[in-house]
Design a protein around this motif. Structure first.
Motif, mmCIF file in Angstrom:
data_model
loop_
_atom_site.group_PDB
_atom_site.id
_atom_site.type_symbol
_atom_site.label_atom_id
_atom_site.label_comp_id
_atom_site.label_asym_id
_atom_site.label_seq_id
_atom_site.Cartn_x
_atom_site.Cartn_y
_atom_site.Cartn_z
ATOM 1 N N ALA A 434 0.827 -1.205 0.000
ATOM 2 C CA ALA A 434 0.000 0.000 0.000
ATOM 3 C C ALA A 434 0.864 1.258 0.000
ATOM 4 O O ALA A 434 0.521 2.265 -0.648
ATOM 5 N N ASP A 435 2.001 1.213 0.701
ATOM 6 C CA ASP A 435 2.903 2.371 0.710
ATOM 7 C C ASP A 435 3.482 2.624 -0.674
ATOM 8 O O ASP A 435 3.598 3.773 -1.119
ATOM 9 N N ILE A 436 3.860 1.565 -1.388
ATOM 10 C CA ILE A 436 4.411 1.714 -2.738
ATOM 11 C C ILE A 436 3.359 2.269 -3.684
ATOM 12 O O ILE A 436 3.658 3.107 -4.554
ATOM 13 N N THR A 437 2.113 1.836 -3.531
ATOM 14 C CA THR A 437 1.027 2.390 -4.354
ATOM 15 C C THR A 437 0.867 3.883 -4.096
ATOM 16 O O THR A 437 0.650 4.673 -5.033
ATOM 17 N N ASN A 438 0.985 4.309 -2.847
ATOM 18 C CA ASN A 438 0.878 5.739 -2.529
ATOM 19 C C ASN A 438 2.031 6.534 -3.144
ATOM 20 O O ASN A 438 1.833 7.663 -3.615
ATOM 21 N N VAL A 439 3.234 5.951 -3.160
ATOM 22 C CA VAL A 439 4.373 6.636 -3.771
ATOM 23 C C VAL A 439 4.131 6.828 -5.274
ATOM 24 O O VAL A 439 4.368 7.918 -5.824
ATOM 25 N N CYS A 440 3.650 5.776 -5.945
ATOM 26 C CA CYS A 440 3.377 5.887 -7.392
ATOM 27 C C CYS A 440 2.281 6.914 -7.668
ATOM 28 O O CYS A 440 2.379 7.696 -8.634
ATOM 29 N N ARG A 441 1.244 6.930 -6.850
ATOM 30 C CA ARG A 441 0.170 7.903 -7.049
ATOM 31 C C ARG A 441 0.680 9.332 -6.854
ATOM 32 O O ARG A 441 0.341 10.247 -7.609
ATOM 33 N N ASP A 442 1.494 9.520 -5.825
ATOM 34 C CA ASP A 442 2.008 10.861 -5.553
ATOM 35 C C ASP A 442 2.951 11.325 -6.660
ATOM 36 O O ASP A 442 2.916 12.491 -7.085
ATOM 37 N N ALA A 443 3.805 10.404 -7.162
ATOM 38 C CA ALA A 443 4.739 10.776 -8.225
ATOM 39 C C ALA A 443 4.013 11.124 -9.517
ATOM 40 O O ALA A 443 4.429 12.037 -10.250
ATOM 41 N N SER A 444 2.932 10.405 -9.822
ATOM 42 C CA SER A 444 2.199 10.671 -11.067
ATOM 43 C C SER A 444 1.447 11.993 -11.032
ATOM 44 O O SER A 444 1.007 12.468 -12.090
ATOM 45 N N MET A 445 1.275 12.581 -9.859
ATOM 46 C CA MET A 445 0.551 13.849 -9.750
ATOM 47 C C MET A 445 1.472 15.048 -9.573
ATOM 48 O O MET A 445 0.997 16.191 -9.458
ATOM 49 N N MET A 446 2.793 14.838 -9.571
ATOM 50 C CA MET A 446 3.729 15.939 -9.346
ATOM 51 C C MET A 446 3.645 16.995 -10.450
ATOM 52 O O MET A 446 3.597 18.205 -10.181
ATOM 53 N N LEU A 447 3.654 16.569 -11.721
ATOM 54 C CA LEU A 447 3.608 17.521 -12.832
ATOM 55 C C LEU A 447 2.309 18.313 -12.831
ATOM 56 O O LEU A 447 2.297 19.514 -13.128
ATOM 57 N N MET A 448 1.199 17.666 -12.498
ATOM 58 C CA MET A 448 -0.082 18.364 -12.447
ATOM 59 C C MET A 448 -0.051 19.453 -11.371
ATOM 60 O O MET A 448 -0.546 20.570 -11.591
#
Length: 506
Positions: A434-448
């Motif tokens: 679950a922590d790794i999923t949160n990292v991927c979600r957060d990284a994918s929203m950085m540019l936005m």
């Protein structure tokens, strides 16, 4: 496990209380548990005199149990269907519409028997004319015919179980049914089969069965083994416990019988619930997703009845799997000061029903397995821990698992070619799934976040999708890793490893 005499006395008291309250089904379950407990106690007694006394007690308990079963069976004969007719296979007990004749059956209190109809009083009721007598007879005949018709229709709606003796069927009806099934697609055929296999509860339990039916996963959860990274050992054990007994029923017999309970233990966010969904998808069994709120009721005795009905439905729809998430909230240790009497009765009922699975599951195709998950295995009751025969540890993902999780989470996201997932997986050591999923979600929203910084709402709405949907860079991942910390401590991992070294069974 040693049998407690106090527990035998307490269960006997509860069985008699339930019988006095009219709750014969729950009373029978408690009586059955007491008989089994005394049987185990007798095996441990060496003194012949003491053993003979307990055998007398067991005989008396069995006699009480037989009386309760006889009373329950008698009450079943008086249940009526929605038409008000008794479904006993005959129409001799049908109700007749009363006529204007007041010559009723009288009841004599002296000998407690029904007497013949009393003669009519000519001063109060004048005699019927021939036309009225003929009309009254015709009404009775019509009412009897209508009752017979209703009884036949009601019996026709009840689905009778197939038996080996009743193998011959009408050839014409079978041919028509086969032709109709050929024209239907596969999904419609499955729906027809589900509609035919309908659990029919008693009239008093219909509302409770509707509550449980909402927890049957009829739709495909669409989670496959490939969607879960790593955890190869857990997948193998679950496949061996659930799927293989249906593929090789002749092999899983006797001492090789399927496991009746599997407990998944591990830190939060490691994929225990995902594994349960994958079991529901891959094995093709009826899947009951049960929580503590489903089996909890404010009315006395209703929670135990919900547990009993759950296992009856699971046996009816077998092969089936009952998944209880966070089972520690439902079956914590008995005997603690904070424990309520109602929760203790629910635990006792659950333990009795799980013991009843093995005796009723000689056919591997009719097996019922309990799949449970918990983050606090040390809080589970000892008797339940014994019944959950397989105890599997779901650990934090290793390096290969973390890299596979990154690839699964980034399947629908554009990733820059400079991103090295192996290096990122190395930085995420100690992180749960679950922590790794949160990292991927957060990284994918950085540019936005960078694009909309300082813009007004109307300007944000006018931004084109192409400007926001850009590849995720390595810098975005570094920033996301700094923001998202791991949720499992080293102290927690040591507690899980200590418990598994003592009670593990994988």
């Amino acid at each position: 496990m040693a049998v407690s005499i106090n527990e035998i006395c307490e269960n006997t008291k509860l069985a008699r209380e339930m019988a006095l309250m009219g709750n014969y089904d729950t009373s029978g379950v408690y009586y059955q548990g007491v008989v089994q407990q005394i049987h185990r106690l007798l095996a441990t007694i060496a003194d012949a005199t003491r053993k003979a006394k307990w055998q007398v007690v067991q005989h008396q308990i069995v006699q009480e149990f037989e009386k309760v079963k006889a009373t329950s069976n008698t009450l079943q004969l008086f249940k009526v269907d929605t038409h008000g007719e008794r479904l006993l296979g005959t129409s001799c007990l049908s109700f007749e519409e009363p006529t204007r004749d007041p010559a009723l059956w009288s009841y004599n209190n002296s000998d407690s028997s029904w007497n013949q109809p009393q003669p009519r009083d000519p001063d109060v009721w004048p005699p019927l004319t021939p036309a009225e007598q003929k009309s009254s007879r015709q009404q009775k005949i019509q009412q009897k015919q209508q009752n017979r018709t209703n009884a036949r229709k009601s019996l026709a709606t009840v689905k009778k179980p197939e038996s080996k003796a009743s193998g011959k069927k009408d050839d014409k009806k079978t041919a028509k049914k086969d032709d109709a099934s050929k024209d239907k697609p596969e999904t419609e055929k499955d729906d027809v089969e589900l509609e035919e296999r309908k659990f029919e509860p008693s009239a008093n339990d219909k509302d409770l069965v509707e509550i449980l039916e909402r927890d049957i996963v009829q739709k495909n959860p669409n989670i496959h083994w490939d969607d879960i990274a790593d955890l190869h050992e857990a997948k193998r054990l679950l496949e061996e416990a659930v799927v293989l007994p249906m593929w090789m029923p002749d092999f899983f017999k006797g001492i090789r019988r399927p496991w009746k309970g599997v407990l998944m233990v591990g830190p939060p966010g490691t994929g225990k619930t995902m594994l349960a969904k994958a079991v529901a998808t891959e094995c093709g069994t009826t899947f009951f997703n049960v929580s503590s709120s489903t089996l909890t009721s404010k009315y006395r005795g209703e929670s135990e009845k919900l547990v009993r009905l759950l296992f009856e439905m699971a046996r009816f729809y077998a092969p089936s799997t009952i998944f209880i998430d966070e089972i520690d909230s439902l079956c914590s240790r008995r005997g603690s000061e904070s424990e309520h009497e109602a929760s203790r009765r629910v635990k006792s009922e659950l333990l009795v029903q799980m013991d009843g699975i093995s005796s009723n599951s000689e056919d591997p195709s009719k097996v019922v397995m309990v799949l449970a998950a918990t983050n606090f295995p040390w809080d589970i009751d000892e008797a339940l821990r014994r019944r959950l025969e397989k105890r599997i540890y779901i650990p934090l993902p290793n390096h290969e698992g973390r890299e596979a999780l990154l690839r699964i989470n980034l399947r629908e996201v554009k990733v820059d070619s400079s991103v090295n997932l192996t290096d990122i997986a190395r930085k995420l050591e100690g992180y749960s799934g679950a922590d790794i999923t949160n990292v991927c979600r957060d990284a994918s929203m950085m540019l936005m976040r960078k694009k909309i910084a300082g813009l007004r709402p109307d300007q944000i709405r006018q931004l084109p999708k192409e400007e926001l949907d850009l590849p995720v860079s390595a810098a975005d991942f570094d920033e996301a890793v700094e923001r998202c910390n791991k949720s499992v401590s080293q102290e927690d991992l040591e507690k899980y490893e200590k418990w598994m070294s003592e009670f593990g069974s994988s």
